[in-house]
Design an enzyme around this catalytic site. Structure first.
Site, PDB file in Angstrom:
ATOM      1  N   LYS A 115     -23.060 -13.617  13.810  1.00  0.00           N
ATOM      2  CA  LYS A 115     -23.758 -14.306  14.217  1.00  0.00           C
ATOM      3  C   LYS A 115     -22.825 -15.741  14.068  1.00  0.00           C
ATOM      4  O   LYS A 115     -23.228 -16.507  14.834  1.00  0.00           O
ATOM      5  CB  LYS A 115     -24.854 -14.270  14.381  1.00  0.00           C
ATOM      6  CG  LYS A 115     -25.748 -13.191  14.739  1.00  0.00           C
ATOM      7  CD  LYS A 115     -27.161 -12.490  14.342  1.00  0.00           C
ATOM      8  CE  LYS A 115     -27.954 -12.097  15.414  1.00  0.00           C
ATOM      9  NZ  LYS A 115     -27.333 -10.224  14.722  1.00  0.00           N
TER      10      LYS A 115
HETATM   11  C1  LIG Z   1     -27.005  -8.969  15.019  1.00  0.00           C
HETATM   12  C2  LIG Z   1     -26.309  -7.899  14.722  1.00  0.00           C
HETATM   13  C3  LIG Z   1     -25.955  -6.849  15.339  1.00  0.00           C
HETATM   14  C4  LIG Z   1     -26.160  -6.919  17.157  1.00  0.00           C
HETATM   15  O1  LIG Z   1     -25.911  -7.771  17.948  1.00  0.00           O
HETATM   16  P1  LIG Z   1     -26.121  -7.598  19.181  1.00  0.00           P
HETATM   17  O2  LIG Z   1     -25.737  -8.885  19.953  1.00  0.00           O
HETATM   18  O3  LIG Z   1     -27.337  -8.399  19.312  1.00  0.00           O
HETATM   19  O4  LIG Z   1     -25.612  -6.324  19.722  1.00  0.00           O
HETATM   20  C5  LIG Z   1     -25.332  -5.920  15.041  1.00  0.00           C
HETATM   21  N1  LIG Z   1     -24.718  -6.145  13.303  1.00  0.00           N
HETATM   22  C6  LIG Z   1     -25.504  -7.500  13.200  1.00  0.00           C
HETATM   23  C7  LIG Z   1     -24.754  -7.021  11.339  1.00  0.00           C
HETATM   24  C8  LIG Z   1     -26.197  -8.397  13.074  1.00  0.00           C
HETATM   25  O5  LIG Z   1     -26.459  -9.785  12.643  1.00  0.00           O
END
Ligand SMILES: *Cc1c(COP(=O)(O)O)cnc(C)c1O
Length: 466
Positions: A115
């Site tokens: 993120k």
């Molecule tokens: C947010 C997240 C996901 C999922 O990603 P999306 O874009 O919501 O599909 C997968 N793995 C981790 C570690 C995350 O923080």
């Protein structure tokens, strides 16, 4: 570039307004009115270019607008600063897993989850646009873990922004809580709510629903439906393709998926001309997308807690962006499908549309035991420790891979140190904290504790916001 809503009736906006708006006024999500195409031989050039320069080139057509506040020089600086916070020179390095499979490590940013790739940019873009307009906002959000810390790191010390993050008291891991509560910045406010994650989310919804309160504080969000987050994630698909094949032949990607933002960015990369043979959706036990791809039916079931909590979701908000494309960009068809889904808990897409979808898209589901088994196998085969989300993606890639001659890139979405319990269960010992978090347990925590009560949170915000 202008943006249209997936539900067809909200005003078309330019980038600055899409950035600040989040959800469109008709309840839809903003998408570009047309996908820009990468210049010929761009991927060959990218093979040896620094990440931030590639990122600027790919994102500029999405940002460029007549009425906007961002000029090209300002954007270059913002992108450079965003990725200078990553502690690997490649920003998103590729690691060889053998058998033509690769890990694309997206966790070298400040909070060790993918993120950061989007939020480091989005925090700076917010600050720039707000300054240029002489405005400020209060960002509020609820978190069960990763998003809160990434948003806090992205917004800390930015004087056009206050950020307030609610987490459920005692229900996040200690690493996750400390990553949020040890940030020492005057505009960061953490609140532990005596309740569950759903209670926290309900409070945030109530704050937005109270229009007097919302307007008084200029409430805003940086949640995963924000277009700018998807935009920033398109970049690393192009970077992986460039580094592996210089764009000369296709690559496949496997993506551990929750809200569908990450894998939708992969779809965006294909629309821009990155050659991709296969996009694999990795699901945990919460497998609405895997079931959808098999049957064409979107059916909501209850959410089960798993070892990969960032994917414990039953409604994947960004999926609506793909449905909009599949339905020929017909906003009223999207409204029709989504309202049936909301009313009945399920809705079917025209079976004639699903055939072509399955040519590029695949999906596979792993339960917790299978996830642990993948973590062990990867460790035995390569010595690498992967986090449980990443393991779901690797396991899904193995189950769904079509052509062993095509490189398969598995997106590594979090550093294993963020999920020490799962790592201990798989490997028998807890992972060490990486250098940037080594003193995490010695830092001072700061957070308020409040009851599960909207009025109490409103009083807190009134006092906290400068
Ligand atoms: C947010 C997240 C996901 C999922 O990603 P999306 O874009 O919501 O599909 C997968 N793995 C981790 C570690 C995350 O923080």
């Amino acid at each position: 570039m202008r943006y249209v809503s997936t539900r067809g009736t909200a005003a078309e906006l330019e980038f600055d307004d899409v950035l600040l708006a989040g959800l469109a006024r008709d309840g839809g999500l903003y998408v570009p009115e047309a996908w820009p195409h990468l210049p010929t031989s761009a991927l060959a050039r990218y093979a040896t270019m620094p990440y931030d320069e590639i990122a600027t080139e790919i994102m500029w057509p999405f940002v460029d607008s007549a009425a906007g506040t961002l000029d090209h020089d300002a954007f270059v600086t913002i992108v450079r600063d965003s990725y200078a916070t990553f502690d690997h020179p490649d920003v998103t390095p590729l690691v060889d897993l053998g058998d033509g499979t690769w890990l694309l490590e997206l966790f070298h940013g400040p909070t060790l989850a993918f993120k950061d790739v989007a939020l480091q940019l989005v925090g700076r873009l917010f600050d720039h646009v707000l300054h240029a307009r002489g405005e400020r906002v209060t960002i509020v959000g609820a978190t069960s873990g990763d998003t809160g810390s990434a948003a806090i790191e992205a917004c800390r010390d930015r004087d056009a922004i206050d950020i307030i993050i609610l987490h459920p008291a005692g229900r996040t891991s200690e690493v996750q809580r400390r990553q949020m509560t040890t940030v020492d910045a005057p505009n960061v406010h953490n609140v532990a709510i005596e309740g569950t994650f759903d209670d926290c989310q309900d409070i945030v919804k109530a704050l937005f629903a109270d229009t007097t309160f919302r307007d008084r504080h200029h409430l805003s969000a940086v949640n995963s439906i924000n277009w700018a987050r998807v935009m920033a994630q398109i970049v690393y698909y192009a970077v992986a393709s460039a580094r592996l094949t210089a764009g000369a032949s296709p690559v496949a990607f496997s993506v551990p998926t929750g809200n569908f933002g990450n894998v939708f960015a992969g779809y965006g990369a294909t629309r821009m001309g990155v050659p991709v043979s296969q996009l694999v959706i990795g699901s945990n036990r919460n497998d609405i997308l895997t079931r959808w791809l098999a049957s064409g039916v979107l059916e909501q079931l209850e959410v089960h807690p798993t070892l990969s909590p960032s994917m414990d979701i039953q409604i994947s908000s960004n999926h609506e962006r793909l449905l909009f494309e599949l339905l020929g960009r017909d906003g009223s068809a999207v409204v029709d499908l989504m309202s049936r889904f909301r009313a009945e808990g399920q809705a079917e897409l025209d079976p004639a549309l699903m055939g072509p979808v399955r040519e590029t898209w695949s999906a596979a589901r792993l339960d917790d035991d299978e996830t642990i088994a993948v973590m062990r196998q990867v460790h035995e085969a390569t010595g690498l420790v992967v986090d449980p989300h990443t393991a779901v993606g690797i396991g899904a890639a193995r189950l769904a891979r079509r052509d062993p001659g095509v490189p398969m890139v598995c997106l590594a979405t979090a550093h294993p140190a963020k999920f020490p319990d799962a790592v201990e269960r798989a490997m028998g010992e807890r992972p060490a904290l990486p250098a940037r978090l080594a003193d995490l347990f010695d830092r001072t925590e700061r957070y308020a504790e409040l009851p599960n009560d909207v009025a109490a949170v409103q009083r807190f915000v009134d006092d906290a916001v400068r």
